[in-house]
Design a protein around this motif. Sequence first.
Motif, PDB file in Angstrom:
ATOM      1  N   ARG A  55       0.701  -1.234  -0.026  1.00 28.69           N
ATOM      2  CA  ARG A  55      -0.252  -0.095   0.071  1.00 28.69           C
ATOM      3  C   ARG A  55       0.921   1.246   0.138  1.00 28.69           C
ATOM      4  O   ARG A  55       1.924   1.247   0.688  1.00 28.69           O
ATOM      5  N   HIS A  56       0.253   2.287  -0.790  1.00 29.71           N
ATOM      6  CA  HIS A  56       1.198   3.560  -0.932  1.00 29.71           C
ATOM      7  C   HIS A  56       1.311   4.125   0.498  1.00 29.71           C
ATOM      8  O   HIS A  56       0.318   4.296   1.181  1.00 29.71           O
ATOM      9  N   ARG A  57       2.580   4.489   0.726  1.00 30.87           N
ATOM     10  CA  ARG A  57       2.780   5.332   1.965  1.00 30.87           C
ATOM     11  C   ARG A  57       3.173   7.009   1.849  1.00 30.87           C
ATOM     12  O   ARG A  57       2.965   7.726   2.582  1.00 30.87           O
ATOM     13  N   LEU A  58       3.029   7.215   0.671  1.00 28.55           N
ATOM     14  CA  LEU A  58       3.315   8.425   0.019  1.00 28.55           C
ATOM     15  C   LEU A  58       2.047   8.855  -0.844  1.00 28.55           C
ATOM     16  O   LEU A  58       2.048   8.922  -1.963  1.00 28.55           O
ATOM     17  N   GLN A  59       0.816   8.789   0.010  1.00 29.30           N
ATOM     18  CA  GLN A  59      -0.533   8.890  -0.617  1.00 29.30           C
ATOM     19  C   GLN A  59      -0.613  10.158  -1.721  1.00 29.30           C
ATOM     20  O   GLN A  59      -1.288  10.097  -2.785  1.00 29.30           O
ATOM     21  N   ASN A  60      -0.019  11.447  -1.251  1.00 32.19           N
ATOM     22  CA  ASN A  60       0.080  12.554  -1.994  1.00 32.19           C
ATOM     23  C   ASN A  60       1.040  12.908  -2.991  1.00 32.19           C
ATOM     24  O   ASN A  60       1.185  13.815  -3.402  1.00 32.19           O
ATOM     25  N   ALA A  61       1.954  11.803  -2.960  1.00 35.16           N
ATOM     26  CA  ALA A  61       3.147  12.128  -3.996  1.00 35.16           C
ATOM     27  C   ALA A  61       3.246  10.951  -4.878  1.00 35.16           C
ATOM     28  O   ALA A  61       4.301  10.770  -5.196  1.00 35.16           O
ATOM     29  N   VAL A  62       2.232   9.930  -5.121  1.00 35.25           N
ATOM     30  CA  VAL A  62       2.434   8.839  -5.983  1.00 35.25           C
ATOM     31  C   VAL A  62       2.999   9.248  -7.293  1.00 35.25           C
ATOM     32  O   VAL A  62       3.795   8.568  -7.928  1.00 35.25           O
TER      33      VAL A  62
END
Length: 379
Positions: free
Chosen positions: A353-360
Amino acid sequence: MAFQAPPGYQPVYSPAIPYMGPIYGGLREGASIYLQGSVPDKITRFFVNLFCGQSECSDIAVHFNPRFDGWDKVVFNSRRNNTWDAEETIRSMPFDKGETFEIVITCSPHDYQFKVNGEVLYTFKYRLPLAKVCAIEIGGDVVIQSINVIGGGGIGPGCYPEGGRPGFEIGQGGFPGDCGGGFPGDCGGGFPGDCGGGFPGDCGGGFPGDCGGGGYPGYMGGNMGGGFPGSNLPSMAGQPIYNPPIPYSGAIPGGMFPKRTVVIRGMVPKKACRFGINFLVSRSRDTALHVNPRFKDDVVVRNSMIGGRWGQEEREMLGDNPFKEGEYFDMSVRCSGDRFKVFVNGRPLFDFRHRLQNAVNEIDTLEVAGDVQISYIHL
């Protein structure tokens, strides 16, 4: 969760031998055929044929035939109108009994260029038009791990209508026999680290924070061809990066947007310790995904590093560890809206799961380091 190949990337994994299947869209100049596999200890011979039609009686553009018969040699030939042409033979045998191999057949302007395990073996001049080639056949004493064509003609029927034709689709067996096929001129047809380098604390150097320091030396911020018709994934249309040096660092043009796939094909050398693959944001140097196979522990560790701090490791896998010393692998990393989906050799390995939600969408750099050899990277 099944692996869906994006257009321009359509591998075949562990086919039954004998094997015959179409090359969707055919071949063209610049295309390459990759075959990974192994030969048994008790090998006599095997062959690879590139066909020019739908029938087992069709012309063969090139016949590649290693023979272990006391006078070890590799034979090249072609077949037209059910008649074999003149053989070309070399006495250098690039295959070792009981060992894995990688064959790369590259279509140059005038000939097929054969490489085995990264070494140039032979060039075979075109005797039949390259554009007519639309199928591949493999038989004999050989085990094939994967087949892939890169840079083919794109989505299109080639020699086949959609769906192929019965008995000649990918994964189906069968090889010449009713047309004087098999091996020409034989019996009238048929055939009888150690851990040096890479990671600090354990293998000396490598990824920062993994074992307490290090970093990439010198890096300071810096198909079958054609795919499945109807795929809703972005096309694998860019030119692959062949045999990059390790450690490797390169840009991901356009970043990792949803449904984008990155393919990394390579081999784990014997006595390997570990290697790592990082997907980074170049602006911040944050690591969105760190994939780290560790062979001593038989695990594939995943993590992220945000703001200079490593997060919680993940180790659970969807099946067995597919990374083995001395074996090839084909890794596909697909970005979705909320996670990375990672497949190896066509099977799901894990989700992250993405941990950099706002920088994918800012993930724009790929790095590879450690005990690994890379055949190509394809975006």
